[in-house]
Every structure is written in structure tokens, then in C-alpha cells.
Design an enzyme around this catalytic site. Structure first.
Site, PDB file in Angstrom:
ATOM      1  N   HIS A 162      -5.991  -1.432   4.625  1.00 25.46           N
ATOM      2  CA  HIS A 162      -5.614  -0.179   3.635  1.00 25.46           C
ATOM      3  C   HIS A 162      -5.020  -0.697   2.210  1.00 25.46           C
ATOM      4  O   HIS A 162      -3.890  -1.457   2.361  1.00 25.46           O
ATOM      5  CB  HIS A 162      -5.004   0.861   4.344  1.00 25.46           C
ATOM      6  CG  HIS A 162      -3.553   0.414   5.029  1.00 25.46           C
ATOM      7  ND1 HIS A 162      -3.317  -0.753   5.318  1.00 25.46           N
ATOM      8  CD2 HIS A 162      -2.689   1.473   5.495  1.00 25.46           C
ATOM      9  CE1 HIS A 162      -2.022  -0.561   6.132  1.00 25.46           C
ATOM     10  NE2 HIS A 162      -1.668   0.641   5.942  1.00 25.46           N
ATOM     11  N   TYR A 208       9.439   2.663   9.910  1.00 27.55           N
ATOM     12  CA  TYR A 208       9.362   3.710   8.656  1.00 27.55           C
ATOM     13  C   TYR A 208      10.943   3.951   8.514  1.00 27.55           C
ATOM     14  O   TYR A 208      11.523   4.209   9.516  1.00 27.55           O
ATOM     15  CB  TYR A 208       8.820   5.125   9.146  1.00 27.55           C
ATOM     16  CG  TYR A 208       7.067   5.085   8.732  1.00 27.55           C
ATOM     17  CD1 TYR A 208       6.597   4.113   7.987  1.00 27.55           C
ATOM     18  CD2 TYR A 208       6.485   6.160   9.728  1.00 27.55           C
ATOM     19  CE1 TYR A 208       5.279   4.232   7.813  1.00 27.55           C
ATOM     20  CE2 TYR A 208       5.051   6.086   9.745  1.00 27.55           C
ATOM     21  CZ  TYR A 208       4.304   5.117   8.741  1.00 27.55           C
ATOM     22  OH  TYR A 208       3.050   5.444   8.630  1.00 27.55           O
ATOM     23  N   HIS A 261       0.986  -1.125  -0.080  1.00 26.53           N
ATOM     24  CA  HIS A 261      -0.004   0.155   0.216  1.00 26.53           C
ATOM     25  C   HIS A 261       0.825   1.270   0.133  1.00 26.53           C
ATOM     26  O   HIS A 261       2.180   1.304  -0.145  1.00 26.53           O
ATOM     27  CB  HIS A 261      -0.825   0.100   1.222  1.00 26.53           C
ATOM     28  CG  HIS A 261      -0.347   0.081   2.299  1.00 26.53           C
ATOM     29  ND1 HIS A 261       0.181  -0.979   3.158  1.00 26.53           N
ATOM     30  CD2 HIS A 261       0.283   1.060   3.311  1.00 26.53           C
ATOM     31  CE1 HIS A 261       0.782  -0.492   4.367  1.00 26.53           C
ATOM     32  NE2 HIS A 261       0.851   0.683   4.529  1.00 26.53           N
ATOM     33  N   HIS A 283       4.793   7.430   2.243  1.00 27.13           N
ATOM     34  CA  HIS A 283       5.756   6.148   2.221  1.00 27.13           C
ATOM     35  C   HIS A 283       4.859   5.211   1.180  1.00 27.13           C
ATOM     36  O   HIS A 283       3.752   5.324   1.066  1.00 27.13           O
ATOM     37  CB  HIS A 283       5.846   5.545   3.608  1.00 27.13           C
ATOM     38  CG  HIS A 283       4.715   4.918   4.118  1.00 27.13           C
ATOM     39  ND1 HIS A 283       3.741   5.628   5.046  1.00 27.13           N
ATOM     40  CD2 HIS A 283       4.056   3.721   4.347  1.00 27.13           C
ATOM     41  CE1 HIS A 283       2.797   4.893   5.711  1.00 27.13           C
ATOM     42  NE2 HIS A 283       3.079   3.786   4.892  1.00 27.13           N
ATOM     43  N   HIS A 309       1.402   0.485  14.831  1.00 28.86           N
ATOM     44  CA  HIS A 309       0.441   1.620  14.507  1.00 28.86           C
ATOM     45  C   HIS A 309      -1.046   1.090  15.395  1.00 28.86           C
ATOM     46  O   HIS A 309      -1.092  -0.021  15.411  1.00 28.86           O
ATOM     47  CB  HIS A 309       0.051   1.528  13.194  1.00 28.86           C
ATOM     48  CG  HIS A 309       0.823   2.068  12.064  1.00 28.86           C
ATOM     49  ND1 HIS A 309       1.666   3.137  12.205  1.00 28.86           N
ATOM     50  CD2 HIS A 309       1.492   1.414  11.032  1.00 28.86           C
ATOM     51  CE1 HIS A 309       2.540   3.406  11.308  1.00 28.86           C
ATOM     52  NE2 HIS A 309       2.538   2.242  10.363  1.00 28.86           N
ATOM     53  N   GLU A 363       7.878   1.686   4.267  1.00 37.51           N
ATOM     54  CA  GLU A 363       7.773   1.162   5.590  1.00 37.51           C
ATOM     55  C   GLU A 363       7.764  -0.565   5.062  1.00 37.51           C
ATOM     56  O   GLU A 363       7.617  -1.221   4.278  1.00 37.51           O
ATOM     57  CB  GLU A 363       6.084   1.380   5.705  1.00 37.51           C
ATOM     58  CG  GLU A 363       5.739   0.594   6.846  1.00 37.51           C
ATOM     59  CD  GLU A 363       4.027   0.729   7.176  1.00 37.51           C
ATOM     60  OE1 GLU A 363       3.328   0.651   6.320  1.00 37.51           O
ATOM     61  OE2 GLU A 363       3.688   0.945   8.418  1.00 37.51           O
TER      62      GLU A 363
END
Lengths: 118, 309
Positions: free
Chosen positions: B201, B257, B154, B216, B248, B267
């Protein structure tokens, strides 16, 4: 070789070797809140103007340092390596932290009172 | 079959400041496999377990950042339909002919209101994951070369008008909202996480004044242990780490990151939950935004909102 780098705004001097970027040397001051950014010449946070001394540079984004600026000694500190004693002024987003009275802690405290997004 | 239409993010093209340095990084440090170079000077990579020819393209430029992201759709018929749907919605589209990108079919390109160039495509040559389609092994040596993510997973984009991008992605392309961070005054969202699959996501946006910025590009690992191994490899190779390993709150993924040699953030992450389109979106408030982004530190770091390419 080890050189001394002076921050004009504060008079502070730090040491930096030929292999270390000016940003790395600055970070070694251990000051809180110095945003290290991407450290690859891409984000522009660590923009400085070299006012005196010799240096070498690596690739850095033209979105943050134009060729004209580069001619006049403006660089990203993460892609700039000293070749002699240097003097610099801070231009990028880290100016508030590096140049704040009382150093980074004061800048950090004031930052917290600002909205997260402008 | 439930998953139709837009399937997944299938490729990103990024600008790098020094091509050779970046080829070394993407091949030996991140551990992608180089699959080709074209006449435009672009270098193509894929993660070891991806089957399509390419997922990450880099090209030399004088700025860092994202050129475009492409999402794969399930068929040529869907591509044609979505192109018509976008036009009907008032979105200007452009067709890039097959072959402009190696081993990739026609692409339908448009500009999101956030300033990001977004593409749809239906065809990319299946070159396999180094395993036969009959009686394969569990993994291949490339799965241990460098960080060696399983796939490009993603990306997080920064730009203005995120609600307008959200409308196009939801109304026309069938994405759905999984999580969001609401602005303090309730006037909208600071950030949105959108899915077109059962991933938490497939693309996310943070509201930001400058258009077209990249926060990212994310790569999936199999386990938390591999996230820790990635952190070791970053230190061994002197990769600039932004934050992590940590977790997260949003999506619950475990993460690091870090930056590629040109300052493009990437990431390496694992986990997070699976979502479905009927799930109620999770809302985070600005008062708890730190815990939402970095669950253990419970505060944003200095670079989260300010360092982009």
C-alpha cells in the site's frame, strides 16, 4: 500532591497526582473499555466538564474544545492536570463506557451488537 | 523501466499543538533528521535513508491532523500530463509554485472526495542519505538515533466517498487496488488499500462520516526486531501506544500504532508482501475484519474506528 477526582454521573472517586492527567487517573481504575484515545489533546474522545476544583491544562485541539467551552471548564482529560480536588462530568465518546450501569463490561457488551460503522 | 508515473508518497504536512514538543519528538524519539525551517514556521524532516530534502513537515496550529499529502511523479512532463488528465476528469486543480515548500518544485494540488488535500510534484532536491553515491557504507549513525525509520512509507486516511477517491486514484493516477474490506451488505467497501508501486500500500482509506481525517502516517523499519526496539523506545520516552507490537492480516505487515504528542497517530512497521498491478485484490469480509486489521488479537480495539485527528 495527590488529589481526588469525582465522576458526577456515577459518584465514583479516583486519585490523581499533579503530574498525571485526569485521563491517566481514570484509566488506573482498571475499567475495561475506557478508550484512551490519542492522549495528546488531538482526538477529542476524553472530553469532560470540570464542575468544581482547580486544574491546569496543556495544548488541546480547538476542533474538540472551543475557546468558549474552555472558559466554562470543558477540557480534554488527557491534557488536564489537577491542582486540587475535582469534580467532573463526562462529555466525550467515553461517556457510554464510563457512565454505563455495571461499568465498562456492560458497555462493551452492548457495543458489540452495534454495527461497526455508522 | 516499469515504474513510471506516480512513484510514491513523498511528503506529508501535519498540524501539531505544540511545536517545540513536536520537534523534540520527531527528532529524538521518532528519529527523523531536521532539514529546514521556513518563513511560515514550518519545520521540515526526512528519514535517514531518504535522499530527497524532506518528507515530513509540521506546523503549529490549534488543531491536530493532516494538512496534505504529496506524491512524487517521475518527471515534469508527467506532472503536466497528470494535471491535464485530472482537469479532463473533472477534478479542480491548483498549482503551487516551486519554492513555496523548501527545495520542492511546482505542486499540483486537488481535493479528494474524502476531504483530503492531495498533491503531485516532480522535483525535490536530492540532499542524499548522508552517504556518497560512490562506494557508500551500509548505514550511518543517524540510523540508530531514536526509532530511526528508513522512510515515510504510506498513510491511512478516514473520510466519506472512498469509492470516488479510489476512482480518481485508479483511473487518472494509475493506482491499483491491493486489498479491501467489503461492507456486510455488499454495498461497497469499509476500507481500501491502494498501491502505485510494488508496495502492498502507498495509501489507504477507511469510510468515515467526517471528511479529511488522518488515521496514521506510517514509517518503515528494516526488521521485526527494529519494531520491537521501537516499542522499547516508545516506553522509554512515555509515548502513548495505541496497539502493538502485532501484525496486520491485511498487507501482513508487523506494526505498532502510537501517537505523536498532539495525538496524530503514526505507525512504525516492517514487512508486508510486495504486490504487482496484475495481482487479484484480496477481499476481507466484515465477519473477519478483526483478524484483517489486528492478526493476533483478532478483534478491532476500541480506538481503531473512533480515534482520528
Amino acid at each position: 500532591m495527590r488529589y481526588s477526582v469525582q465522576i458526577e454521573e456515577t459518584g465514583e472517586v479516583y486519585a490523581c497526582t499533579e503530574q498525571q492527567s485526569l485521563l491517566w487517573g481514570l484509566a488506573q481504575l482498571g475499567r475495561k473499555g475506557i478508550p484512551l484515545g490519542c492522549r495528546g489533546g488531538g482526538c477529542g474522545v476524553c472530553k469532560v466538564a470540570i464542575t468544581q476544583g482547580d486544574y491546569q491544562t496543556g495544548p488541546m485541539s480547538a476542533a474538540h474544545v472551543t475557546p468558549e467551552e474552555r472558559q466554562s471548564g470543558v477540557v480534554l482529560a488527557c491534557r488536564c492536570y489537577p491542582r486540587g480536588d475535582l469534580s467532573l462530568r463526562v462529555l466525550g465518546k467515553m461517556q457510554r463506557t464510563v457512565c454505563a450501569p455495571g461499568g465498562g463490561d456492560a458497555a462493551k457488551a452492548s457495543e458489540q451488537h452495534q454495527p461497526a460503522v455508522q | 523501466m516499469a515504474m513510471t508515473g506516480v512513484l510514491r508518497p513523498g511528503h506529508v504536512q501535519m498540524r501539531v499543538l505544540d511545536l517545540e514538543e513536536s520537534i523534540h519528538f520527531y527528532t529524538n524519539v521518532l528519529g527523523l533528521i531536521e532539514t529546514g525551517r521556513d518563513s511560515q514556521g514550518r519545520v521540515y524532516f526526512k528519514a535517514w535513508d531518504e535522499r530527497d530534502h524532506n518528507s515530513v513537515l509540521i506546523r503549529q496550529a490549534d488543531t491536530a491532523g493532516l494538512d496534505f499529502v504529496g506524491f512524487k511523479v517521475d518527471s515534469v512532463a508527467t506532472l503536466d500530463q497528470l494535471e491535464a488528465d485530472l482537469k479532463a476528469y473533472g477534478v479542480m486543480t491548483e498549482r503551487i509554485p516551486a519554492g513555496e515548500m523548501l527545495e520542492t518544485g511546482d505542486r499540483v494540488r486537488f481535493l479528494l472526495p474524502t476531504g483530503h488535500t492531495f498533491e503531485l510534484y516532480a522535483e525535490k532536491t536530492d540532499i542524499g542519505n548522508g552517504q556518497p553515491y560512490v562506494n557508500p557504507e551500509a548505514w550511518i549513525p543517524a540510523a540508530e538515533h531514536g526509532i530511526a525509520p528508513v522512510r515515510f512509507d504510506h498513510l491511512l486516511c478516514y473520510g466519506p466517498d472512498i469509492e470516488k477517491a479510489q476512482a480518481i486514484l485508479q483511473d487518472v493516477l494509475g493506482f491499483y487496488l491491493v486489498e479491501h474490506i467489503e461492507l456486510e451488505d455488499g454495498s461497497g467497501d469499509l476500507a481500501i488499500w491502494l498501491s502505485t508501486s510494488i508496495k502492498a500500500h502507498d495509501i489507504a482509506f477507511v469510510r468515515h462520516p467526517e471528511p479529511g481525517k488522518l488515521h496514521h502516517v506510517s514509517f518503515l523499519l528494516d526488521s521485526w526486531e527494529k519494531v520491537l526496539r521501537a516499542a522499547d523506545l516508545m516506553s522509554i520516552n512515555r509515548v502513548s501506544i495505541d496497539i502493538g507490537p502485532t501484525r496486520h492480516g491485511v498487507t501482513r505487515g508487523t506494526t505498532i500504532y502510537a501517537f505523536d504528542p498532539s495525538g496524530n497517530r503514526f505507525e512504525t512497521f516492517c514487512g508486508g508482501y510486495q504486490s504487482y498491478p496484475d495481482g487479484k485484490p484480496i477481499k476481507w469480509t466484515m465477519g473477519d475484519v478483526g483478524r484483517g486489521i489486528f492478526y493476533h488479537d483478532r478483534a478491532l480495539n476500541d480506538t481503531f474506528l473512533s480515534v482520528v485527528t
